[in-house]
Design a protein around this motif. Structure first.
Motif, PDB file in Angstrom:
ATOM      1  N   ILE A 126       5.511  -3.707   8.322  1.00 34.38           N
ATOM      2  CA  ILE A 126       5.788  -3.982   6.915  1.00 34.38           C
ATOM      3  C   ILE A 126       5.368  -2.760   6.111  1.00 34.38           C
ATOM      4  O   ILE A 126       4.331  -2.150   6.395  1.00 34.38           O
ATOM      5  CB  ILE A 126       4.996  -5.227   6.447  1.00 34.38           C
ATOM      6  N   GLU A 127       6.157  -2.438   5.085  1.00 37.13           N
ATOM      7  CA  GLU A 127       5.852  -1.306   4.209  1.00 37.13           C
ATOM      8  C   GLU A 127       5.637  -1.807   2.790  1.00 37.13           C
ATOM      9  O   GLU A 127       6.383  -2.648   2.297  1.00 37.13           O
ATOM     10  CB  GLU A 127       7.029  -0.325   4.213  1.00 37.13           C
ATOM     11  N   LYS A 128       4.618  -1.260   2.144  1.00 36.56           N
ATOM     12  CA  LYS A 128       4.346  -1.590   0.731  1.00 36.56           C
ATOM     13  C   LYS A 128       4.003  -0.298   0.006  1.00 36.56           C
ATOM     14  O   LYS A 128       3.161   0.476   0.455  1.00 36.56           O
ATOM     15  CB  LYS A 128       3.175  -2.568   0.634  1.00 36.56           C
ATOM     16  N   THR A 129       4.679  -0.042  -1.094  1.00 33.54           N
ATOM     17  CA  THR A 129       4.380   1.100  -1.940  1.00 33.54           C
ATOM     18  C   THR A 129       3.779   0.570  -3.235  1.00 33.54           C
ATOM     19  O   THR A 129       4.275  -0.410  -3.790  1.00 33.54           O
ATOM     20  CB  THR A 129       5.666   1.897  -2.249  1.00 33.54           C
ATOM     21  N   GLY A 130       2.718   1.218  -3.695  1.00 37.00           N
ATOM     22  CA  GLY A 130       2.082   0.791  -4.938  1.00 37.00           C
ATOM     23  C   GLY A 130       0.743   1.467  -5.117  1.00 37.00           C
ATOM     24  O   GLY A 130       0.406   2.422  -4.417  1.00 37.00           O
ATOM     25  N   HIS A 131      -0.020   0.970  -6.050  1.00 32.92           N
ATOM     26  CA  HIS A 131      -1.379   1.469  -6.252  1.00 32.92           C
ATOM     27  C   HIS A 131      -2.272   0.928  -5.142  1.00 32.92           C
ATOM     28  O   HIS A 131      -1.946  -0.062  -4.488  1.00 32.92           O
ATOM     29  CB  HIS A 131      -1.914   1.052  -7.619  1.00 32.92           C
ATOM     30  N   LYS A 132      -3.405   1.559  -4.955  1.00 28.96           N
ATOM     31  CA  LYS A 132      -4.324   1.168  -3.881  1.00 28.96           C
ATOM     32  C   LYS A 132      -4.689  -0.313  -3.977  1.00 28.96           C
ATOM     33  O   LYS A 132      -4.752  -1.015  -2.969  1.00 28.96           O
ATOM     34  CB  LYS A 132      -5.574   2.041  -3.919  1.00 28.96           C
ATOM     35  N   SER A 133      -4.915  -0.800  -5.174  1.00 22.80           N
ATOM     36  CA  SER A 133      -5.291  -2.215  -5.341  1.00 22.80           C
ATOM     37  C   SER A 133      -4.177  -3.144  -4.854  1.00 22.80           C
ATOM     38  O   SER A 133      -4.451  -4.202  -4.277  1.00 22.80           O
ATOM     39  CB  SER A 133      -5.623  -2.506  -6.808  1.00 22.80           C
ATOM     40  N   GLU A 134      -2.922  -2.756  -5.040  1.00 20.03           N
ATOM     41  CA  GLU A 134      -1.794  -3.585  -4.605  1.00 20.03           C
ATOM     42  C   GLU A 134      -1.660  -3.601  -3.082  1.00 20.03           C
ATOM     43  O   GLU A 134      -1.426  -4.659  -2.488  1.00 20.03           O
ATOM     44  CB  GLU A 134      -0.492  -3.060  -5.214  1.00 20.03           C
ATOM     45  N   THR A 135      -1.817  -2.435  -2.465  1.00 23.24           N
ATOM     46  CA  THR A 135      -1.709  -2.388  -1.001  1.00 23.24           C
ATOM     47  C   THR A 135      -2.900  -3.074  -0.349  1.00 23.24           C
ATOM     48  O   THR A 135      -2.770  -3.684   0.704  1.00 23.24           O
ATOM     49  CB  THR A 135      -1.558  -0.939  -0.496  1.00 23.24           C
ATOM     50  N   GLN A 136      -4.050  -3.001  -1.006  1.00 25.08           N
ATOM     51  CA  GLN A 136      -5.246  -3.672  -0.494  1.00 25.08           C
ATOM     52  C   GLN A 136      -5.100  -5.190  -0.606  1.00 25.08           C
ATOM     53  O   GLN A 136      -5.468  -5.921   0.311  1.00 25.08           O
ATOM     54  CB  GLN A 136      -6.495  -3.194  -1.253  1.00 25.08           C
ATOM     55  N   GLU A 137      -4.550  -5.650  -1.712  1.00 23.67           N
ATOM     56  CA  GLU A 137      -4.342  -7.086  -1.903  1.00 23.67           C
ATOM     57  C   GLU A 137      -3.412  -7.649  -0.816  1.00 23.67           C
ATOM     58  O   GLU A 137      -3.688  -8.698  -0.233  1.00 23.67           O
ATOM     59  CB  GLU A 137      -3.741  -7.363  -3.289  1.00 23.67           C
ATOM     60  N   LEU A 138      -2.340  -6.915  -0.516  1.00 19.33           N
ATOM     61  CA  LEU A 138      -1.427  -7.377   0.531  1.00 19.33           C
ATOM     62  C   LEU A 138      -2.124  -7.385   1.887  1.00 19.33           C
ATOM     63  O   LEU A 138      -1.943  -8.320   2.669  1.00 19.33           O
ATOM     64  CB  LEU A 138      -0.164  -6.512   0.579  1.00 19.33           C
ATOM     65  N   LEU A 139      -2.940  -6.387   2.160  1.00 20.68           N
ATOM     66  CA  LEU A 139      -3.696  -6.362   3.418  1.00 20.68           C
ATOM     67  C   LEU A 139      -4.531  -7.626   3.566  1.00 20.68           C
ATOM     68  O   LEU A 139      -4.538  -8.270   4.615  1.00 20.68           O
ATOM     69  CB  LEU A 139      -4.595  -5.127   3.489  1.00 20.68           C
ATOM     70  N   GLU A 140      -5.230  -8.005   2.519  1.00 23.09           N
ATOM     71  CA  GLU A 140      -6.087  -9.194   2.564  1.00 23.09           C
ATOM     72  C   GLU A 140      -5.266 -10.465   2.772  1.00 23.09           C
ATOM     73  O   GLU A 140      -5.683 -11.361   3.509  1.00 23.09           O
ATOM     74  CB  GLU A 140      -6.931  -9.262   1.298  1.00 23.09           C
ATOM     75  N   LEU A 141      -4.078 -10.538   2.165  1.00 20.00           N
ATOM     76  CA  LEU A 141      -3.224 -11.712   2.333  1.00 20.00           C
ATOM     77  C   LEU A 141      -2.588 -11.774   3.721  1.00 20.00           C
ATOM     78  O   LEU A 141      -2.280 -12.858   4.211  1.00 20.00           O
ATOM     79  CB  LEU A 141      -2.133 -11.726   1.259  1.00 20.00           C
ATOM     80  N   LEU A 142      -2.392 -10.616   4.347  1.00 19.71           N
ATOM     81  CA  LEU A 142      -1.791 -10.581   5.681  1.00 19.71           C
ATOM     82  C   LEU A 142      -2.808 -10.819   6.800  1.00 19.71           C
ATOM     83  O   LEU A 142      -2.414 -11.126   7.931  1.00 19.71           O
ATOM     84  CB  LEU A 142      -1.078  -9.240   5.913  1.00 19.71           C
ATOM     85  N   GLN A 143      -4.089 -10.695   6.523  1.00 19.75           N
ATOM     86  CA  GLN A 143      -5.125 -10.850   7.558  1.00 19.75           C
ATOM     87  C   GLN A 143      -4.986 -12.157   8.347  1.00 19.75           C
ATOM     88  O   GLN A 143      -5.083 -12.133   9.573  1.00 19.75           O
ATOM     89  CB  GLN A 143      -6.537 -10.729   6.959  1.00 19.75           C
ATOM     90  N   PRO A 144      -4.741 -13.290   7.708  1.00 23.92           N
ATOM     91  CA  PRO A 144      -4.609 -14.537   8.481  1.00 23.92           C
ATOM     92  C   PRO A 144      -3.405 -14.551   9.442  1.00 23.92           C
ATOM     93  O   PRO A 144      -3.356 -15.357  10.360  1.00 23.92           O
ATOM     94  CB  PRO A 144      -4.428 -15.617   7.407  1.00 23.92           C
ATOM     95  N   PHE A 145      -2.451 -13.656   9.230  1.00 24.14           N
ATOM     96  CA  PHE A 145      -1.261 -13.594  10.084  1.00 24.14           C
ATOM     97  C   PHE A 145      -1.441 -12.637  11.255  1.00 24.14           C
ATOM     98  O   PHE A 145      -0.520 -12.440  12.041  1.00 24.14           O
ATOM     99  CB  PHE A 145      -0.038 -13.178   9.261  1.00 24.14           C
ATOM    100  N   GLY A 146      -2.601 -12.029  11.362  1.00 26.72           N
ATOM    101  CA  GLY A 146      -2.875 -11.156  12.493  1.00 26.72           C
ATOM    102  C   GLY A 146      -2.463  -9.717  12.270  1.00 26.72           C
ATOM    103  O   GLY A 146      -1.458  -9.271  12.824  1.00 26.72           O
ATOM    104  N   VAL A 147      -3.193  -8.998  11.449  1.00 30.52           N
ATOM    105  CA  VAL A 147      -2.920  -7.571  11.233  1.00 30.52           C
ATOM    106  C   VAL A 147      -3.414  -6.819  12.465  1.00 30.52           C
ATOM    107  O   VAL A 147      -4.593  -6.829  12.788  1.00 30.52           O
ATOM    108  CB  VAL A 147      -3.605  -7.042   9.949  1.00 30.52           C
ATOM    109  N   LEU A 148      -2.484  -6.171  13.143  1.00 32.86           N
ATOM    110  CA  LEU A 148      -2.802  -5.429  14.363  1.00 32.86           C
ATOM    111  C   LEU A 148      -3.169  -3.978  14.051  1.00 32.86           C
ATOM    112  O   LEU A 148      -3.983  -3.387  14.741  1.00 32.86           O
ATOM    113  CB  LEU A 148      -1.615  -5.478  15.332  1.00 32.86           C
ATOM    114  N   GLU A 149      -2.520  -3.429  13.038  1.00 35.23           N
ATOM    115  CA  GLU A 149      -2.813  -2.066  12.589  1.00 35.23           C
ATOM    116  C   GLU A 149      -2.540  -1.980  11.095  1.00 35.23           C
ATOM    117  O   GLU A 149      -1.691  -2.711  10.570  1.00 35.23           O
ATOM    118  CB  GLU A 149      -1.924  -1.024  13.285  1.00 35.23           C
ATOM    119  N   PHE A 150      -3.239  -1.057  10.435  1.00 35.97           N
ATOM    120  CA  PHE A 150      -3.039  -0.811   9.008  1.00 35.97           C
ATOM    121  C   PHE A 150      -3.292   0.657   8.740  1.00 35.97           C
ATOM    122  O   PHE A 150      -4.240   1.243   9.265  1.00 35.97           O
ATOM    123  CB  PHE A 150      -4.001  -1.672   8.172  1.00 35.97           C
ATOM    124  N   VAL A 151      -2.448   1.269   7.914  1.00 29.70           N
ATOM    125  CA  VAL A 151      -2.660   2.646   7.490  1.00 29.70           C
ATOM    126  C   VAL A 151      -2.157   2.780   6.050  1.00 29.70           C
ATOM    127  O   VAL A 151      -1.164   2.155   5.668  1.00 29.70           O
ATOM    128  CB  VAL A 151      -1.952   3.665   8.424  1.00 29.70           C
TER     129      VAL A 151
END
Length: 181
Positions: A126-151
């Motif tokens: 999945i790709e997300k473009t935005g400010h750091k706070s926006e990409t961080q928020e999506l990371l936190e919401l995706l955690q329950p779905f099993g984030v295997l990698e993040f960059v």
């Protein structure tokens, strides 16, 4: 003095070892670099460094002056966040086992204006473009779905002031010619 987040933009020629020398300027002053990106600029043969730091205005002025003393550094500028338009890009590798329609994974992706780049057997990217706070928020919401990698990339930024780099380069050339005369 109060610390603020600054975006420092450095225009340079492309020489081996310059990145090391630039980061050394920050290291010697005990300034932590929050993000750094390097790319070509709009002027052929000129590269652009975008460095994000949280320091006082006095410190950023000194750092910019020190950077400009580097032979290969053509010009350096600093901006506060309200003087730039900036974004970051984030990639998330997430397990596909939640793409069964029973979970709200697709809803989370859509509502955060992200997009699916690739779907493989066991994961999707999945790709997300935005400010750091926006990409961080999506990371936190995706955690329950099993984030295997993040960059997440460093900041890319364009200044709001309208003076172009080519104008600065022309001014520098005129100044050099007048010094020679």
């Amino acid at each position: 003095m109060k610390k603020h987040k600054y975006t420092i933009t450095i225009f340079t020629e492309n020489f081996i070892g310059l990145l090391s020398r630039i980061t050394l300027i920050f290291t010697r002053r005990h300034i932590n670099i929050e993000s750094i990106t390097v790319s070509e600029s709009e002027v052929k043969g000129v590269h652009r460094y975008t460095v994000v730091v949280k320091i006082t205005e006095e410190q950023v002025k000194r750092v910019v002056k020190q950077i400009e003393k580097q032979v290969e550094a053509l010009k350096a500028f600093y901006y506060r966040d309200d003087e730039t338009i900036h974004q970051e890009i984030a990639l998330y590798k997430v397990s596909t086992k939640f793409l069964d329609g029973k979970h709200n994974l697709e809803f989370v992706i859509r509502t955060h204006q992200a997009r699916i780049l690739s779907v493989e057997n066991k994961y999707m990217v999945i790709e997300k473009t935005g400010h750091k706070s926006e990409t961080q928020e999506l990371l936190e919401l995706l955690q329950p779905f099993g984030v295997l990698e993040f960059v997440r990339s460093g900041r890319v930024s364009i200044s709001k002031p309208m003076k172009e780099l080519s104008e600065y380069l022309n001014e520098m050339e005129e100044e050099l010619q007048s010094q020679r005369a």
